[in-house]
Scaffold this motif. Sequence first.
Motif, short mmCIF file in Angstrom:
data_model
loop_
_atom_site.label_atom_id
_atom_site.label_comp_id
_atom_site.label_asym_id
_atom_site.label_seq_id
_atom_site.Cartn_x
_atom_site.Cartn_y
_atom_site.Cartn_z
N UNK A 20 35.15 44.75 24.68
CA UNK A 20 36.23 43.77 24.69
C UNK A 20 35.75 42.50 24.00
N UNK A 21 36.58 41.97 23.13
CA UNK A 21 36.26 40.73 22.44
C UNK A 21 36.99 39.58 23.11
N UNK A 22 36.32 38.44 23.17
CA UNK A 22 36.86 37.25 23.83
C UNK A 22 36.98 36.14 22.80
N UNK A 23 38.16 35.55 22.69
CA UNK A 23 38.38 34.46 21.74
C UNK A 23 37.64 33.21 22.19
N UNK A 24 37.13 32.45 21.21
CA UNK A 24 36.46 31.19 21.51
C UNK A 24 37.45 30.12 21.92
N UNK A 25 36.91 28.97 22.28
CA UNK A 25 37.73 27.86 22.75
C UNK A 25 38.43 27.17 21.57
N UNK A 26 39.58 26.60 21.88
CA UNK A 26 40.30 25.82 20.88
C UNK A 26 39.49 24.58 20.54
N UNK B 80 41.36 37.03 19.28
CA UNK B 80 40.49 38.20 19.17
C UNK B 80 41.21 39.42 19.70
N UNK B 81 40.95 40.58 19.08
CA UNK B 81 41.56 41.83 19.54
C UNK B 81 40.61 42.99 19.26
N UNK B 82 40.80 44.08 20.01
CA UNK B 82 39.99 45.28 19.82
C UNK B 82 40.72 46.26 18.91
N UNK B 83 40.00 46.79 17.92
CA UNK B 83 40.55 47.83 17.06
C UNK B 83 40.24 49.20 17.66
N UNK B 84 39.01 49.38 18.13
CA UNK B 84 38.61 50.64 18.74
C UNK B 84 37.34 50.41 19.55
N UNK B 85 37.01 51.39 20.40
CA UNK B 85 35.78 51.31 21.16
C UNK B 85 36.02 50.98 22.62
N UNK B 86 34.93 50.84 23.35
CA UNK B 86 35.01 50.63 24.80
C UNK B 86 34.82 49.17 25.21
N UNK C 163 38.78 39.22 14.62
CA UNK C 163 38.84 37.84 15.09
C UNK C 163 39.47 36.98 14.00
N UNK C 164 40.34 36.09 14.42
CA UNK C 164 40.99 35.19 13.48
C UNK C 164 41.23 33.85 14.13
N UNK C 165 41.92 32.98 13.40
CA UNK C 165 42.21 31.65 13.95
C UNK C 165 43.26 30.96 13.10
N UNK C 166 44.08 30.18 13.77
CA UNK C 166 44.93 29.24 13.07
C UNK C 166 44.13 27.98 12.79
N UNK C 167 44.24 27.43 11.60
CA UNK C 167 43.45 26.26 11.19
C UNK C 167 44.34 25.03 11.06
N UNK C 168 43.81 23.89 11.48
CA UNK C 168 44.51 22.62 11.33
C UNK C 168 43.52 21.57 10.87
N UNK C 169 43.80 20.94 9.72
CA UNK C 169 42.96 19.88 9.19
C UNK C 169 43.62 18.54 9.45
N UNK C 170 42.94 17.70 10.23
CA UNK C 170 43.44 16.35 10.44
C UNK C 170 43.09 15.48 9.25
N UNK C 171 44.05 14.74 8.72
CA UNK C 171 43.86 13.94 7.51
C UNK C 171 43.95 12.46 7.88
#
Length: 407
Positions: A348-354, A340-346, A381-389
Amino acid sequence: MKATKALLGRATALAGAVALAAVGLAGVAAPAQAAVAGTLTLNPTSGTVTDNPMLTGATTSAACPTGFGDQAALRVGPVGAQVANLNRIASDTGYDTAPFTLTANRSMATALAGTPADGDYVVVVECLSELNGVHPDRFETVIAVSGGNWQVKGAVDPAVPTTTTLAASPTGPVESGTPVTLTATLAPAEATGSVEFRRGGTALGTAPVSGGTAALTVSTLPVGSNSLTAQFTPADPAAYEPSTSAPLGVQVTAPGAVTGEQRIRAEIAGGGLLLEMAGTDVALTGGTVGGTATGTLNTAKVSDLRGTGAGWNLTGQVEDFVGPSAATIDGDQLGWTPDASKVSGSGAAIAGAVAAPGSGLGETRTLCRADEGSSAGVFECGAGLTLGIPDTTTPGSYAATLTLTLV
């Protein structure tokens, strides 16, 4: 015969212990060749000599010496002299197994049978054995008594916060050259020191605090709107904290000027809580039976322009992956590593748990969030994705829908 002597010795020692436990307010002399076994943490660290109880807790820095855990005594007295009980002798046993806490049930003045004179005193915890009596080493902390008050020696009380309020007379508008008296009011009023009056970054002058106020008269304020502040500097920084007033506006006009005022109003509408996606499809690559497939979630943009600072939470959950001949991969096999990152404003964004494959997005998981009071602004907000097969997976193309929900 030896057994008889041993029993007799034990009986004598026990009788001595019982007698010791029966000591009430009587003073106890410091053990011969006493040494310090450790220190005591006192709660509170200060008070009056008549506070009852004197202590709600005295915690040892270590356990009593081995074999001296039957009883423990909390006592107080002048340094190097006789000490008196602050409570009955404690008999919970096991005091030689771990640090412990004792409490008082009387005031210092009661323990010492009178108001103690000014000077240094020691609070001690002594360790007792039914067989061997009082151990010569004891836990102790020195306190200082002055004017009916006591305090752990060397302890420093935290500085008292202060507030500074600024007023001007006349309040304005005033003609250029008119004397304006600036008055700073301090709380608490007992605070002493000085106040520097400032116009923006320019110092106008300094005045001492007397009776909780400081005043300065100036006649050099320039024409226009002047933003003034008062900055308090304590005489004793260890006793009081500095503080600065809120800005005060004083309008100054040119000589002979005719002024008029217009009140400006603006209606400001709140925006919304919005969610935008950078894309709708994600391709996972590198998938093999028994292995994993990886990819990157399309960026989710959260805009919180409500003006309420209420906070928000962006979550995700995926359905089961469906492949050839209705073969499936459980949605929990999709894991992610949020960012998570802030683009603008006052805010703060917090990334969720792995979330790892196997305990992943088959259940609702937080991608990112902003807490109440710090949620205003625009965030990505973004995320790296991993699919267990699983190794039982039928080869082919699989797809599932991930739903992101913003609340």
